[in-house]
Write an enzyme that holds these catalytic residues in place. Sequence first.
Site, PDB file in Angstrom:
ATOM      1  N   LYS A  54     -72.401  37.395   8.633  1.00 57.95           N
ATOM      2  CA  LYS A  54     -73.452  37.594   7.621  1.00 57.95           C
ATOM      3  C   LYS A  54     -74.739  37.958   8.332  1.00 57.95           C
ATOM      4  O   LYS A  54     -74.911  37.712   9.538  1.00 57.95           O
ATOM      5  CB  LYS A  54     -73.664  36.325   6.777  1.00 57.95           C
ATOM      6  CG  LYS A  54     -74.056  35.056   7.540  1.00 57.95           C
ATOM      7  CD  LYS A  54     -75.510  34.886   7.869  1.00 57.95           C
ATOM      8  CE  LYS A  54     -75.785  33.559   8.594  1.00 57.95           C
ATOM      9  NZ  LYS A  54     -77.103  33.526   9.281  1.00 57.95           N
ATOM     10  N   ILE A 111     -75.244  34.985  13.099  1.00 55.52           N
ATOM     11  CA  ILE A 111     -74.488  35.792  12.138  1.00 55.52           C
ATOM     12  C   ILE A 111     -73.343  34.985  11.507  1.00 55.52           C
ATOM     13  O   ILE A 111     -72.460  35.535  10.856  1.00 55.52           O
ATOM     14  CB  ILE A 111     -73.985  37.128  12.734  1.00 55.52           C
ATOM     15  CG1 ILE A 111     -73.223  36.924  14.047  1.00 55.52           C
ATOM     16  CG2 ILE A 111     -75.146  38.079  12.950  1.00 55.52           C
ATOM     17  CD1 ILE A 111     -72.669  38.215  14.631  1.00 55.52           C
ATOM     18  N   SER A 151     -68.597  30.622   9.024  1.00 54.37           N
ATOM     19  CA  SER A 151     -67.638  31.513   8.379  1.00 54.37           C
ATOM     20  C   SER A 151     -66.208  31.077   8.689  1.00 54.37           C
ATOM     21  O   SER A 151     -65.335  31.082   7.805  1.00 54.37           O
ATOM     22  CB  SER A 151     -67.874  32.953   8.851  1.00 54.37           C
ATOM     23  OG  SER A 151     -67.097  33.861   8.113  1.00 54.37           O
ATOM     24  N   ASP A 192     -74.828  26.784   5.905  1.00 57.27           N
ATOM     25  CA  ASP A 192     -74.413  28.164   5.653  1.00 57.27           C
ATOM     26  C   ASP A 192     -72.978  28.279   5.140  1.00 57.27           C
ATOM     27  O   ASP A 192     -72.554  29.367   4.747  1.00 57.27           O
ATOM     28  CB  ASP A 192     -74.525  29.002   6.939  1.00 57.27           C
ATOM     29  CG  ASP A 192     -75.951  29.421   7.246  1.00 57.27           C
ATOM     30  OD1 ASP A 192     -76.833  29.158   6.410  1.00 57.27           O
ATOM     31  OD2 ASP A 192     -76.176  30.015   8.314  1.00 57.27           O
TER      32      ASP A 192
END
Length: 289
Positions: free
Chosen positions: A17, A105, A110, A142
């Site tokens: 991201k 990122i 994730s 996140d």
Amino acid sequence: MTAIPAHAELILPAPAKLNLMLHILGRRADGYHELQTLFQFLDHGDELGFSLRQDGEIRLHTPIDGVPHDSNLIVRAARRLQEASGTTLGADIWLDKRLPMGGGIGGGSSDAATTLLGLDHLWRTQLGEERLAEIGLALGADVPVFVRGRAAFAEGVGERLTPVELEEPWFLVAVPQVFVSTAEVFGAPELTRDTPPIKVRSLLAGGGRNDCQPVVEKRYPEVRNALILLNKFVSARLTGTGACVFGSFPNRDDADKVARQLPGTLPSFVAQGRNISMLHRRLQALAKK
């Protein structure tokens, strides 16, 4: 790095991201920061493989340097899902790690979200997105945005998400070879902590900056140099607390052209920004089968 074996029952992406902007509004009594940020996904990321185990064991077959097996977010996510669902099943998990650690990122977050969604599918626990996002929030601020898989304006500590429709440009992401400590950046006395809140509408009209960028530039010369370099070609910005920096382009060719001009000492990749994450597009395709 352990490759994902052909016999893995389920292989899913864990996309990167970008924080297209990041404003820090204040610090809460619990030490966390109130922030506003805009998340968009990239069609680039890690990949995870999963296979069922009947003995309830969670085994991650890919060691990560400096991260003990049981501390890895992937293993912690799998165990949280076991506890929440009451399943007696376990899993073998493999990771093809492509995203840098400490890059801003979303690599670890994730991976955790892909683990929650992947094992929810494989174990047929069917907890639903809402519950999985709650479990994810306990693992990291996140994780919920990756669980939900839609570009979003985030508030609070990053957990209050409003889906947004953004342009889907191509991004050149440069990866300075340094690990940026998020805790150090958020603990820095010089960090701006009083940015006035912004409405999502004005943000979509092109407002916003990254309040962490001045702190990171000052403390990490590798990041400062990467920004100077990228700014020669495109308006460059830090994502999250870094270390990665990015610029946007209308098409892939323009991004590739600039990527070829960066020195070999500054690795980079080109990927398209996406409003629906490639993980969710893959799960939707599986659901149709």
